[in-house]
Design an enzyme around this catalytic site. Structure first.
Site, PDB file in Angstrom:
ATOM      1  N   HIS B  32      -1.504  -2.586   8.826  1.00 30.02           N
ATOM      2  CA  HIS B  32      -0.077  -2.552   9.125  1.00 30.02           C
ATOM      3  C   HIS B  32       0.215  -3.433  10.334  1.00 30.02           C
ATOM      4  O   HIS B  32       0.767  -2.970  11.340  1.00 30.02           O
ATOM      5  CB  HIS B  32       0.404  -1.115   9.345  1.00 30.02           C
ATOM      6  CG  HIS B  32       0.780  -0.416   8.066  1.00 30.02           C
ATOM      7  ND1 HIS B  32      -0.162   0.072   7.187  1.00 30.02           N
ATOM      8  CD2 HIS B  32       1.991  -0.147   7.488  1.00 30.02           C
ATOM      9  CE1 HIS B  32       0.449   0.622   6.146  1.00 30.02           C
ATOM     10  NE2 HIS B  32       1.754   0.507   6.313  1.00 30.02           N
ATOM     11  N   HIS B 116       3.199   5.319   0.213  1.00 29.44           N
ATOM     12  CA  HIS B 116       2.637   3.973  -0.022  1.00 29.44           C
ATOM     13  C   HIS B 116       3.157   3.527  -1.382  1.00 29.44           C
ATOM     14  O   HIS B 116       2.739   4.051  -2.424  1.00 29.44           O
ATOM     15  CB  HIS B 116       1.110   4.067   0.002  1.00 29.44           C
ATOM     16  CG  HIS B 116       0.373   2.798  -0.330  1.00 29.44           C
ATOM     17  ND1 HIS B 116       0.502   1.639   0.398  1.00 29.44           N
ATOM     18  CD2 HIS B 116      -0.535   2.511  -1.315  1.00 29.44           C
ATOM     19  CE1 HIS B 116      -0.291   0.696  -0.125  1.00 29.44           C
ATOM     20  NE2 HIS B 116      -0.917   1.199  -1.156  1.00 29.44           N
ATOM     21  N   GLU B 118       2.767   1.260  -3.559  1.00 28.36           N
ATOM     22  CA  GLU B 118       1.885   0.855  -4.666  1.00 28.36           C
ATOM     23  C   GLU B 118       1.236   2.044  -5.380  1.00 28.36           C
ATOM     24  O   GLU B 118       0.722   1.896  -6.488  1.00 28.36           O
ATOM     25  CB  GLU B 118       0.794  -0.099  -4.145  1.00 28.36           C
ATOM     26  CG  GLU B 118       1.303  -1.475  -3.801  1.00 28.36           C
ATOM     27  CD  GLU B 118       1.675  -1.630  -2.326  1.00 28.36           C
ATOM     28  OE1 GLU B 118       2.041  -0.623  -1.690  1.00 28.36           O
ATOM     29  OE2 GLU B 118       1.597  -2.758  -1.813  1.00 28.36           O
ATOM     30  N   GLU B 174       9.049   1.606   9.031  1.00 27.06           N
ATOM     31  CA  GLU B 174       7.729   2.193   9.278  1.00 27.06           C
ATOM     32  C   GLU B 174       7.418   2.268  10.784  1.00 27.06           C
ATOM     33  O   GLU B 174       6.820   3.230  11.260  1.00 27.06           O
ATOM     34  CB  GLU B 174       6.633   1.408   8.545  1.00 27.06           C
ATOM     35  CG  GLU B 174       6.730   1.568   7.024  1.00 27.06           C
ATOM     36  CD  GLU B 174       5.506   1.064   6.283  1.00 27.06           C
ATOM     37  OE1 GLU B 174       5.283   1.525   5.148  1.00 27.06           O
ATOM     38  OE2 GLU B 174       4.778   0.183   6.824  1.00 27.06           O
TER      39      GLU B 174
END
Lengths: 248, 248, 248, 248, 248, 248
Positions: B32, B116, B118, B174
């Protein structure tokens, strides 16, 4: 004049075309309301792929006519008779095997043209797995909706508001595309009126009757036209050409 | 005062709470950028789940700290050291086993809280598979971004434009969430400036260096604040409560 | 002062530490009688891994908090609410994916620190599979009980007889370890008295109520102490350091 | 006048036809010498299925256009560019998912019409697996060659000797069928002359160049005609009708 | 006088014996030093099963002659030519299918008699999976070493010290068992002298030459005798009878 | 005089024989009517392999005694007690693992000798998968029936007509082979008279009682003799020798 469809040619002809782009259309067998047939996603994937292949001299593989599970929030769900839902693992394996074989055949660029939203994560998984074994091959994946510029979206939704891509199931874009690509399969008089469908920002299981409109359409198809279908097709083809040319 | 975390309680305590909602946070171990830790998604999933559990008297399962493959267009991709990418089949099996066990234990409502992006298709696949065997259990899946109303998005992006959710990787939302939920893990002085990242509407494999910015961030985190993190958290919790209450 | 936990650091920090040992703690979500929490195995694996990492400058991966099926003869079995049993194939795949990713990242030595006996065969299977593909990486697997010398076992079992490792579930060693590593999670007043459990030299299926004591403990935890927990921890860490140093 | 093809109809139309036989054609994407296209098996499976459906009021599912691996002794093998070989496990899963969905939809009789010999064992495996879960559904599998009576074989091989079914790859029967069912795809001037292929009663791996004739044909197609193709088609359809009627 | 071996009888004879215990011997194809053959584990499993079946009127299934991977710390490892290591998933599936079929046949009690330590976790996994589907069948698993009382171990190791079960590979117990059960396959003059093998409390990968003694034996076989083999056999059979009688 | 059976030799002896052909017999555990035992296919595969190995100095691996599912049209089907049907995926994995291990051991030629027709497609699939990884190894697959010349078939069927290979289940050829290879297991007085079985050119599921004769034999075994069994065995061995010699 040669067919762009791999199914129609011989191995000798394919051998000569191996160095050009190979296109894999991926659709589904999924209910598309009262007015569109099960093959809607497949016919759109194949129709756009054909035009793309003509432009770039590519070859169109046999279309994958069965896709990943239809979801209530983006496709109507499994409760409509005839919708055939592949498991995720199956679609991964199927795409993986086909891509692997093309890589072993010496193909250099593969374009996966997906027309059923729910397929995407599983197709990409297959591409990733094969690509780790065959970094020498460029594999691209895209779809007709993500490449449309806002200006085209505005033209398509000139009289009805754009409900968001998730709801565009059996609605204006798919109906217009079918009116252009396969008009004989569109039942114009069966287009449902207001769907009244309210999408929700979560997934709920088990899936039960009542989670999607009776018709199976998530938004209205009113205002659809073959002209809009042609506009979307032409735009998508042009964008796909640009993408492919970036990697040749 | 009892912990809401299943990991901290005994089987006797869990037995008494089985009739209430069980929450499964799902994160990742994914780069990140320079300023946020690998556990960003996991910490957000767990932090929001904790507050949700406190509100509804639910129980939070151990967080899934490894997630599906990070993609260049939404997470930075596999090229950054330390990003751990599970295969799709593995994540399906992992979620499937855990959900199955909860169903066998007699739990009646499970809320899968994914942080998340994905992961989603593979989690839903696991939910679908388990739900066909256990239609008596309500299984819900959602995430903090899809439930935010436009008014909240506007407040969060009051000084920088909203780049779209796909680019919100290690960016304003985030970073704000981590400043609120785990401030000790945020390196404010390491936030990268302009990323200059231009997303593309296709996936390209193999993934190579240069497809994502050097920092691993897809959009700028400038303008992040703990207040914004609290706003997002509170809103998500409230929305999750509403969703769950619909099915109790 | 850096955290040894990978979850708390950034990819840049991990990149600098890649050449040192990476430790993967593996636990379970398993009932541990009336007085210990579900996370007992995970907390022990993580706690010992932390101290090990501090000694050798290693990095601790996120703990695998779900493990292989709990068995009546070594863990109490699946009949207690909340015990989450992964299938063997799932645990193999999960460990395989994580180890594979670490190998691809260029890590040179991985130490798998298992604290749930039933995991072992499946972890080793994953290690074997990955190791055939990556012989350049040293992968070690051990646990805290197999490395204890008899002298330490004698000290731990100074007032109760050692019942054998299989029965040491929620008993003296695990309780002592938790009193040292996570005392806030131990309910001293809930320690069951005599279990009366008689182990048998066979496995019997189906598993039914009555095969294990009501409490879920296989042997008494009487005589447990934080000092004993510290002794076991320190010994295990020292032994692990010796093992790792043999291969650096 | 309705199409018999499921792909062309809507879910409402399929709902009305669920009680009648559903036909699943299975082909391949396999080289068929210089004169026949890749889709030969698929086109034959689909063409015969269409005529069968017309006779019995059945519905034809989208054809499976990718099949199991081509073998040197019965199809030319994998060395010809463009032949796409699915792994056995993939074909099992693919057929399993489709059949399962039809069973869940309430279909009562499914006829799997296979036109690629190598598919058979894997299709039957899928049928067996699904049938154990759905004994309420009759699933039949057959192919056009096994149902031909000797009298028809004699008529088809009136001027060349019958080389055995294994060698009938791109030879008299398949060429005749394509001349009848899809004449526009047959390149009459490209039919290879003598193949000189000598079959052997064993399988040898690895498969290398030289194990099959350069052309990819295993026997001569001389003497093929559309009339023979019609004879085979009509006979197969009649035999299939008899089989199906036995179970309605 | 009927054979107890299922392989030697007809289906009619098996039908009459279905209500009695069915025994499944599981061995391996694994090096056993210079003096014992590859089938050592299989021959022991089968030999003991035969005597057990004679005592209880049971039926012995064909022995599984291929087992899970040989490990350096308990069997010599994969580096010796001829050792055939099944993957864990394969052994699970193999045992699962066989047990499932027996359950479907109406068998009521199955005793899995394992003689290769490394098989155990995977056999139990198969048993657990099948048992969840067939709770009506009692499935037991044991082995000859875990049932030996200390008094018997003392008699067997009257002149050499007991090295622990892990090292009892091609050593006193296995050699004695083979001298009793299959003396014609024991090469007494090839028994290696001191092995000098020092076991370690961890697993290390990759496995390399030098981790196990050249001979493949982990401890000395000196002091082996057919009498000791008979003692172990008789004791194991008696213990197995007691176990089985508990569940009939 | 050494045994040709790998099971009976040590790793040192196998090491010396690695450069010669290795033979893998594959059979089944399948009902063979009233007069032949379950091991019929396995005993034939093993018996012929033994004689083949003696001729060429090869080594016979432990026989695979469990095979793919028995089918009504070629083996009697799953309805007879004791027939053990492996799933296709299981047999693929089992054969794959064994072949892979032999390749890793440095074996150069493997001959898979199959005596259960239904196994073939799955064995070949395993061979194909392994062969792609190990093109340096020659892997051959054959069976005793496909190599018999017409002249031998005529001699075997001198008094009864040849019913076709599919029906030769527990009939003249298998009974004769067992009378020669394992006469003590043949119950001559139990040979059923007329079976009256009429094969059909399709597969029908679910499989129900009545699809095969009560006895489990598909054709009569009248006229069987040990001499015929010897003729078939000798011929098959000679043909196998010729095949193997072609590749050494």
């Amino acid at each position: 004049m040669n067919s762009v469809f791999m199914k129609d040619i011989t191995w000798k002809e394919f051998e000569e075309r191996k160095s050009r782009a190979v296109i894999l259309p991926v659709g589904s067998t999924e209910q598309h309301s009262f007015h569109l047939p099960f093959c809607t996603d497949s016919a759109i994937a194949e129709g756009i792929s054909e035009k793309l292949a003509e432009k770039i001299g590519g070859t169109v593989m046999p279309t994958l006519c069965y896709g990943y599970k239809s979801k209530p929030m983006s496709g109507g769900g499994p409760l409509f008779p005839g919708t055939i839902d592949l498991n995720g693992r199956t679609l991964i394996s199927l795409a993986e095997d086909i891509l692997e074989e093309l890589c072993l055949d010496g193909v250099k660029l593969i374009f996966v043209n997906n027309a059923h939203y729910e397929n995407e994560a599983f197709l990409i998984e297959a591409i990733d797995i094969v690509s780790r074994r065959h970094p020498e091959v460029t594999i691209l994946e895209s779809n007709w909706w993500d490449v449309l510029p806002q200006s085209v979206i505005d033209k398509v939704f000139d009289d009805v508001p754009f409900p968001g891509w998730a709801l565009e199931h059996a609605a204006v874009t798919e109906t217009s595309l079918m009116m252009y690509l396969a008009p004989q399969l569109v039942k114009m008089d069966m287009i449902p009126t207001e769907t009244g469908f309210e999408p929700v920002p979560y997934h709920k299981y088990p899936i039960v009757k009542g989670m999607v409109p009776e018709s199976g359409a998530l938004a209205s198809a009113k205002g659809s036209s073959a002209e809009k279908g042609k506009l979307i097709t032409d735009t998508a083809v042009d964008e796909f050409v640009k993408i492919i040319e970036r990697f040749i």
